[in-house]
Motif scaffolding. Structure first.
Motif, mmCIF file in Angstrom:
data_model
loop_
_atom_site.group_PDB
_atom_site.id
_atom_site.type_symbol
_atom_site.label_atom_id
_atom_site.label_comp_id
_atom_site.label_asym_id
_atom_site.label_seq_id
_atom_site.Cartn_x
_atom_site.Cartn_y
_atom_site.Cartn_z
ATOM 1 N N ARG A 265 0.826 -1.206 0.000
ATOM 2 C CA ARG A 265 0.000 0.000 0.000
ATOM 3 C C ARG A 265 0.867 1.266 0.000
ATOM 4 N N TYR A 266 1.978 1.208 0.725
ATOM 5 C CA TYR A 266 2.910 2.343 0.795
ATOM 6 C C TYR A 266 3.531 2.606 -0.578
ATOM 7 N N LEU A 267 4.007 1.546 -1.230
ATOM 8 C CA LEU A 267 4.603 1.695 -2.565
ATOM 9 C C LEU A 267 3.573 2.217 -3.568
ATOM 10 N N GLU A 268 2.357 1.683 -3.519
ATOM 11 C CA GLU A 268 1.296 2.140 -4.424
ATOM 12 C C GLU A 268 0.985 3.615 -4.197
ATOM 13 N N SER A 269 0.980 4.064 -2.957
ATOM 14 C CA SER A 269 0.718 5.474 -2.655
ATOM 15 C C SER A 269 1.793 6.377 -3.256
ATOM 16 N N TRP A 270 3.049 5.952 -3.135
ATOM 17 C CA TRP A 270 4.136 6.722 -3.741
ATOM 18 C C TRP A 270 3.942 6.801 -5.249
ATOM 19 N N GLU A 271 3.659 5.676 -5.873
ATOM 20 C CA GLU A 271 3.471 5.651 -7.333
ATOM 21 C C GLU A 271 2.310 6.547 -7.748
ATOM 22 N N GLN A 272 1.205 6.471 -7.028
ATOM 23 C CA GLN A 272 0.020 7.264 -7.370
ATOM 24 C C GLN A 272 0.251 8.759 -7.156
ATOM 25 N N GLN A 273 0.917 9.112 -6.039
ATOM 26 C CA GLN A 273 1.065 10.525 -5.688
ATOM 27 C C GLN A 273 2.280 11.191 -6.315
ATOM 28 N N ARG A 274 3.352 10.425 -6.517
ATOM 29 C CA ARG A 274 4.592 11.020 -7.007
ATOM 30 C C ARG A 274 5.059 10.470 -8.354
ATOM 31 N N GLY A 275 4.458 9.357 -8.788
ATOM 32 C CA GLY A 275 4.848 8.769 -10.070
ATOM 33 C C GLY A 275 6.113 7.944 -10.021
ATOM 34 N N HIS A 276 6.593 7.663 -8.813
ATOM 35 C CA HIS A 276 7.788 6.821 -8.634
ATOM 36 C C HIS A 276 7.763 6.215 -7.238
ATOM 37 N N GLY A 277 8.698 5.316 -6.989
ATOM 38 C CA GLY A 277 8.786 4.669 -5.687
ATOM 39 C C GLY A 277 9.276 5.624 -4.605
ATOM 40 N N PRO A 278 9.359 5.123 -3.366
ATOM 41 C CA PRO A 278 9.761 5.965 -2.239
ATOM 42 C C PRO A 278 11.149 6.568 -2.426
ATOM 43 N N GLU A 279 11.322 7.761 -1.868
ATOM 44 C CA GLU A 279 12.622 8.409 -1.863
ATOM 45 C C GLU A 279 12.878 9.004 -0.483
ATOM 46 N N SER A 280 14.156 9.203 -0.185
ATOM 47 C CA SER A 280 14.536 9.711 1.136
ATOM 48 C C SER A 280 15.778 10.572 1.027
ATOM 49 N N GLU A 281 15.740 11.711 1.686
ATOM 50 C CA GLU A 281 16.937 12.534 1.825
ATOM 51 C C GLU A 281 17.809 11.985 2.952
ATOM 52 N N ALA A 282 17.182 11.517 4.023
ATOM 53 C CA ALA A 282 17.914 11.042 5.202
ATOM 54 C C ALA A 282 18.796 9.832 4.886
ATOM 55 N N LEU A 283 18.387 9.006 3.925
ATOM 56 C CA LEU A 283 19.136 7.791 3.606
ATOM 57 C C LEU A 283 20.120 7.992 2.455
ATOM 58 N N TYR A 284 20.188 9.205 1.922
ATOM 59 C CA TYR A 284 21.104 9.493 0.814
ATOM 60 C C TYR A 284 22.551 9.233 1.250
ATOM 61 N N GLY A 285 23.250 8.449 0.471
ATOM 62 C CA GLY A 285 24.653 8.150 0.750
ATOM 63 C C GLY A 285 24.866 7.005 1.723
ATOM 64 N N VAL A 286 23.799 6.410 2.240
ATOM 65 C CA VAL A 286 23.915 5.292 3.175
ATOM 66 C C VAL A 286 23.733 4.001 2.379
ATOM 67 N N PRO A 287 24.759 3.148 2.317
ATOM 68 C CA PRO A 287 24.667 1.934 1.504
ATOM 69 C C PRO A 287 23.519 1.017 1.922
ATOM 70 N N SER A 288 22.864 0.414 0.919
ATOM 71 C CA SER A 288 21.761 -0.505 1.168
ATOM 72 C C SER A 288 21.460 -1.291 -0.101
ATOM 73 N N PRO A 289 21.003 -2.532 0.066
ATOM 74 C CA PRO A 289 20.558 -3.285 -1.107
ATOM 75 C C PRO A 289 19.247 -2.738 -1.675
ATOM 76 N N CYS A 290 18.603 -1.820 -0.964
ATOM 77 C CA CYS A 290 17.308 -1.271 -1.371
ATOM 78 C C CYS A 290 17.428 -0.156 -2.413
ATOM 79 N N ILE A 291 18.608 0.403 -2.578
ATOM 80 C CA ILE A 291 18.780 1.580 -3.425
ATOM 81 C C ILE A 291 18.510 1.229 -4.893
ATOM 82 N N VAL A 292 17.605 1.997 -5.496
ATOM 83 C CA VAL A 292 17.293 1.877 -6.915
ATOM 84 C C VAL A 292 18.085 2.924 -7.690
#
Length: 181
Positions: free
Chosen positions: A15-42
Motif C-alpha cells: 500500500r505504501y509503494l502504491e501510494s508513492w506511485e500514485q502521488q509522485r509517479g515513482h517509488g519511495p525516496e529519502s533525503e535522510a538515507l542518501y549516501g547510506v549503503p543498502s541493497p534497497c537503493i534503486v
C-alpha cells in the motif's frame, strides 16, 4: 503470529509503494538515507535516494537482543525487523503521524539491535515491563512499541510507565496504518 506479522507488513508495504506511485509517479525516496549503503537503493542523485524493499538476507532472529537481556523476544517484533530490508515508512495511525521503523541494511540491523538492547536496559533499570519499539512519533518523548509479554501495541511515554493501548497485536496495528507521503 510471525507469519501474520510478515503478511501484514507485506500488505502495508504494498500500500505504501502504491501510494508513492500514485502521488509522485515513482517509488519511495529519502533525503535522510542518501549516501547510506543498502541493497534497497534503486537510484540516487540530487541529495535523495530512491528505494524498493529487498528480501532480508540475515538469520531471521533477534537472538543478540534476547541473549543480552536473557529474555525471549516477542516473535511479532522479530518478524517486523527480519522480513525485509526497507526504509522507514511514514504513516498515520488513527490520525497520528508515525514512522514505521525498518532495517535499511545489514549494518543497520546491527544498529537496531543495539538500540533495542539500550531501550530494554533502560526499562530494566526503571523496573518497567519490557517493550520493543516499532515506530516513532512526532514527539521525541513517545514511541510506539510492542509489549514483549502480551504482544499488544502501545504508545509509550519514554522514561515513564505510561502506556496507552493502541492495538491488540502488531498485525492489527499494521492493518490500521495508512501510508503518508
Amino acid at each position: 503470529m510471525t507469519g501474520h506479522t510478515a503478511d501484514a507488513l507485506r500488505d502495508f508495504t504494498r500500500r505504501y509503494l502504491e501510494s508513492w506511485e500514485q502521488q509522485r509517479g515513482h517509488g519511495p525516496e529519502s533525503e535522510a538515507l542518501y549516501g547510506v549503503p543498502s541493497p534497497c537503493i534503486v537510484s540516487s542523485g540530487d541529495a535523495v535516494v530512491r528505494w524498493r524493499p529487498q528480501p532480508f538476507t540475515l538469520a531471521k532472529n533477534l537472538d543478540a537482543v534476547g541473549r543480552a537481556l536473557e529474555i525471549r523476544i516477542n516473535e511479532q517484533v522479530v518478524a517486523l525487523y527480519t522480513s525485509q530490508f526497507a526504509g522507514d515508512m511514514d504513516a498515520e495511525f488513527m490520525g497520528r503521524p508515525i514512522a514505521l521503523l525498518q532495517t535499511w541494511s545489514e549494518a543497520d540491523f546491527t544498529r537496531v539491535q543495539e538500540n533495542l538492547i539500550g531501550h530494554l536496559v533502560m526499562q530494566r533499570r526503571l523496573k518497567q515491563t519490557p517493550t520493543l519499539f516499532v515506530a516513532t512519533t512526532a514527539s521525541e518523548l513517545e514511541i510506539i512499541a510492542v509489549d514483549n509479554l502480551t504482544g499488544a501495541v502501545v504508545l509509550e511515554k519514554l522514561g515513564t510507565s505510561i502506556r496507552q493501548p493502541l492495538a491488540g497485536d502488531l498485525p492489527q496495528f499494521l492493518a490500521a496504518l495508512r501510508p503518508a507521503i
